[in-house]
Design a protein around this motif. Structure first.
Motif, PDB file in Angstrom:
ATOM      1  N   LYS A  64      14.378  49.392  49.136  1.00  0.00           N
ATOM      2  CA  LYS A  64      12.801  49.125  48.355  1.00  0.00           C
ATOM      3  C   LYS A  64      13.265  49.411  46.952  1.00  0.00           C
ATOM      4  O   LYS A  64      11.990  49.482  46.165  1.00  0.00           O
ATOM      5  N   LYS A  65      13.753  49.293  46.484  1.00  0.00           N
ATOM      6  CA  LYS A  65      14.029  49.673  45.259  1.00  0.00           C
ATOM      7  C   LYS A  65      14.344  48.444  43.756  1.00  0.00           C
ATOM      8  O   LYS A  65      13.095  48.043  42.835  1.00  0.00           O
ATOM      9  N   SER A  66      14.925  47.786  43.983  1.00  0.00           N
ATOM     10  CA  SER A  66      14.976  46.557  43.467  1.00  0.00           C
ATOM     11  C   SER A  66      15.468  45.515  43.834  1.00  0.00           C
ATOM     12  O   SER A  66      14.964  43.833  43.810  1.00  0.00           O
ATOM     13  N   ASN A  67      16.146  45.489  45.061  1.00  0.00           N
ATOM     14  CA  ASN A  67      16.597  44.623  46.143  1.00  0.00           C
ATOM     15  C   ASN A  67      15.610  43.840  47.204  1.00  0.00           C
ATOM     16  O   ASN A  67      14.937  45.279  47.231  1.00  0.00           O
ATOM     17  N   PRO A  68      15.544  42.043  47.403  1.00  0.00           N
ATOM     18  CA  PRO A  68      14.444  42.208  48.656  1.00  0.00           C
ATOM     19  C   PRO A  68      15.115  42.956  50.130  1.00  0.00           C
ATOM     20  O   PRO A  68      16.488  43.475  49.705  1.00  0.00           O
ATOM     21  N   ASN A  69      13.922  42.906  50.682  1.00  0.00           N
ATOM     22  CA  ASN A  69      13.813  43.338  51.953  1.00  0.00           C
ATOM     23  C   ASN A  69      15.873  42.622  52.796  1.00  0.00           C
ATOM     24  O   ASN A  69      15.574  41.476  52.954  1.00  0.00           O
ATOM     25  N   PRO A  70      16.518  43.176  52.662  1.00  0.00           N
ATOM     26  CA  PRO A  70      18.130  42.661  53.677  1.00  0.00           C
ATOM     27  C   PRO A  70      17.619  41.448  55.064  1.00  0.00           C
ATOM     28  O   PRO A  70      18.018  40.641  54.744  1.00  0.00           O
ATOM     29  N   LEU A  71      16.539  42.130  55.796  1.00  0.00           N
ATOM     30  CA  LEU A  71      16.783  41.238  56.646  1.00  0.00           C
ATOM     31  C   LEU A  71      15.998  39.881  57.060  1.00  0.00           C
ATOM     32  O   LEU A  71      15.725  39.105  56.869  1.00  0.00           O
ATOM     33  N   GLU A  72      14.945  39.470  55.647  1.00  0.00           N
ATOM     34  CA  GLU A  72      14.628  38.146  54.931  1.00  0.00           C
ATOM     35  C   GLU A  72      16.224  37.444  55.575  1.00  0.00           C
ATOM     36  O   GLU A  72      15.668  36.228  54.253  1.00  0.00           O
ATOM     37  N   LEU A  73      17.100  37.425  55.133  1.00  0.00           N
ATOM     38  CA  LEU A  73      18.341  36.428  54.653  1.00  0.00           C
ATOM     39  C   LEU A  73      18.509  35.824  56.550  1.00  0.00           C
ATOM     40  O   LEU A  73      18.454  35.060  56.336  1.00  0.00           O
ATOM     41  N   PHE A  74      17.607  36.371  57.539  1.00  0.00           N
ATOM     42  CA  PHE A  74      17.476  35.683  58.746  1.00  0.00           C
ATOM     43  C   PHE A  74      16.079  35.184  58.630  1.00  0.00           C
ATOM     44  O   PHE A  74      16.175  34.022  59.677  1.00  0.00           O
ATOM     45  N   LEU A  75      15.904  34.138  57.393  1.00  0.00           N
ATOM     46  CA  LEU A  75      14.745  33.331  56.603  1.00  0.00           C
ATOM     47  C   LEU A  75      14.944  32.529  57.450  1.00  0.00           C
ATOM     48  O   LEU A  75      14.779  31.458  57.152  1.00  0.00           O
ATOM     49  N   ASN A  76      16.799  32.207  56.601  1.00  0.00           N
ATOM     50  CA  ASN A  76      17.782  31.339  55.958  1.00  0.00           C
ATOM     51  C   ASN A  76      17.372  30.300  57.024  1.00  0.00           C
ATOM     52  O   ASN A  76      18.063  30.533  58.211  1.00  0.00           O
ATOM     53  N   ALA A  77      16.917  28.799  56.866  1.00  0.00           N
ATOM     54  CA  ALA A  77      17.715  27.791  57.997  1.00  0.00           C
ATOM     55  C   ALA A  77      18.839  28.008  57.938  1.00  0.00           C
ATOM     56  O   ALA A  77      19.362  27.564  59.368  1.00  0.00           O
ATOM     57  N   SER A  78      20.054  27.791  57.342  1.00  0.00           N
ATOM     58  CA  SER A  78      21.413  28.000  57.630  1.00  0.00           C
ATOM     59  C   SER A  78      21.802  29.202  58.631  1.00  0.00           C
ATOM     60  O   SER A  78      23.569  28.774  59.096  1.00  0.00           O
ATOM     61  N   ILE A  79      21.649  30.139  58.105  1.00  0.00           N
ATOM     62  CA  ILE A  79      21.947  31.546  59.253  1.00  0.00           C
ATOM     63  C   ILE A  79      20.802  31.566  60.946  1.00  0.00           C
ATOM     64  O   ILE A  79      21.454  31.921  61.646  1.00  0.00           O
ATOM     65  N   GLN A  80      20.272  30.363  60.553  1.00  0.00           N
ATOM     66  CA  GLN A  80      19.604  30.019  62.512  1.00  0.00           C
ATOM     67  C   GLN A  80      20.266  30.378  63.295  1.00  0.00           C
ATOM     68  O   GLN A  80      20.725  31.299  64.448  1.00  0.00           O
ATOM     69  N   PRO A  81      21.917  29.950  63.755  1.00  0.00           N
ATOM     70  CA  PRO A  81      22.401  29.450  64.523  1.00  0.00           C
ATOM     71  C   PRO A  81      23.470  30.982  65.160  1.00  0.00           C
ATOM     72  O   PRO A  81      23.779  31.621  65.616  1.00  0.00           O
ATOM     73  N   GLU A  82      23.479  32.157  64.541  1.00  0.00           N
ATOM     74  CA  GLU A  82      24.356  33.122  64.032  1.00  0.00           C
ATOM     75  C   GLU A  82      23.261  33.983  64.104  1.00  0.00           C
ATOM     76  O   GLU A  82      23.465  35.868  64.599  1.00  0.00           O
ATOM     77  N   ARG A  83      21.456  34.243  63.890  1.00  0.00           N
ATOM     78  CA  ARG A  83      20.392  34.691  63.787  1.00  0.00           C
ATOM     79  C   ARG A  83      21.051  36.342  65.005  1.00  0.00           C
ATOM     80  O   ARG A  83      20.723  37.289  64.030  1.00  0.00           O
TER      81      ARG A  83
END
Length: 385
Positions: free
Chosen positions: A108-127
């Motif tokens: 919340k201070k400087s980095n993006p929400n870590p859950l946005e990582l799951f929006l990446n197409a490459s990680i969908q099989p593991e989401r």
């Protein structure tokens, strides 16, 4: 207690050492994706639980943020390098690192929400597998308390076949928070038919279960979002979200219930007007009749209303300007004006004070099509006194 303290110290020592050496090692690695993968798998072996977890120290936060940042940069290569027997430990490691980020709130201070990582197409099989472990991880640490970023979790597991959403404690959120999340999640997961099919029922269920804050501010925000359709042609996913919200029967019923019980104050007149104007092209206020609402507002407790109440009511709902067009046709205007004057005419003290402010009212009504009717009506009223 001593054992828990030792284990907690061990966990912190592990991340302290990682912070010292691992990040630097990755910089000179000739196979960075493999190095990142192994670090993530190794992190999943750390025995963190409710007894030994406490708010991560600086070293733990720094290490976690560095690894997750590097993983994001090389996500596709890391995922594609996973062997079948590495997936479980990788999922555990991801759950550990994301949990640390969520619970320490560093994003919340400087980095993006870590859950946005799951929006990446490459990680969908593991989401879904990672999120399942992440939810269990958080529950083991926090017990039955609220899960951070719960609306993110709800949307990210909508297409889960094992009903993961039922494991997420409900948290009351604003429409702004929901829409900010949905605007990111829907485009990323729209290709999953189960997700799209469940999006509308999920929104309706959230409304029915009182998961959204319903007040004038939130209704105004929602209607503003629905009205801003200029980007829909370029972004069909936003059009999908707007359609789901605008067609929601539970939302219409909930807003009707809220508006029917609302004890409106003078300070809320402009908010009410904005809501009525914004809703002209929306179905959200389908069950709220603007004219009936304002007539009820006028006539309830009329013996207790002040002159300021009637003047501000008139200025808010009967006088258009370039930014706030009239809400009523001429016949409706005349009907409302008749009721307004009836309310004030039965109290001589009110009508005298309003006549003293007549120039303010005439100036405010401006070139309204019924401005002449208003002036004639007020003149007739004066002669009746």
């Amino acid at each position: 207690m001593y054992g828990c303290t030792c284990l907690r110290d061990y966990c912190e020592d592990f991340f302290n050492e990682c912070n010292k050496y691992v990040a630097d090692s990755l910089k000179i690695s000739t196979n960075k994706p493999n190095g990142i993968k192994q670090v993530i798998r190794m992190s999943g072996l750390v025995p963190i639980n409710k007894q030994n977890f406490r708010l991560p120290n600086i070293s733990t936060k720094n290490f976690t943020n560095v690894i997750m940042s590097e993983f994001t940069k090389h996500l596709r290569d890391v995922i594609s390098s996973l062997a079948e027997d590495e997936r479980n430990s990788f999922r555990d490691g991801m759950a550990t690192l994301i949990c640390i980020q969520l619970l320490s709130q560093t994003f919340k201070k400087s980095n993006p929400n870590p859950l946005e990582l799951f929006l990446n197409a490459s990680i969908q099989p593991e989401r879904l597998e990672i999120i399942k472990r992440l939810l269990n991880f958080i529950k083991n640490i926090k017990g039955d308390r609220n899960i951070p970023e719960s609306i993110w979790f709800e949307l990210l597991v909508l297409d889960s076949s094992d009903n993961l959403i039922k494991t997420i404690p409900m948290e009351i959120v604003s429409f702004e928070v929901y829409l900010r999340c949905a605007a990111k999640v829907v485009p990323a997961l729209a290709q999953h038919s189960d997700f799209i099919n469940r999006l509308s029922p999920h929104f309706d269920d959230a409304i029915t279960q009182n998961q959204f804050s319903i007040d004038l501010k939130n209704i105004t925000f929602l209607l503003s979002f629905l009205r801003n359709q200029s980007s829909d042609d370029a972004n069909p996913d936003l059009k999908t979200i707007r359609s789901i919200i605008d067609s929601s029967i539970p939302l219409r019923n909930k807003i009707k219930e809220y508006m029917s019980k609302l004890d409106v104050t003078i300070n809320e007149f402009n908010s009410i007007r904005d809501i009525f104007i914004l809703s002209i092209e929306s179905s959200v206020l389908f069950h709220v009749n603007r004219k009936e609402f304002l007539l009820k507002l006028l006539t309830n407790d009329k013996n207790l209303r002040s002159v300021d109440f009637y003047i501000q009511w008139f200025l808010a709902f009967m006088t258009p300007d370039k930014n706030k067009p009239s809400m009523f046709d001429d016949d409706e205007f005349k009907e409302l004006l008749k009721v307004w004057t009836t309310c004030v005419a039965h109290r001589p003290d009110l009508i005298v004070k309003i006549i003293k402010e007549i120039n303010v009212l005439i100036s405010a009504i401006g070139d309204h099509p019924c401005s002449s009717h208003f002036i004639e009506h007020m003149v007739d009223l004066c002669f009746q006194l």
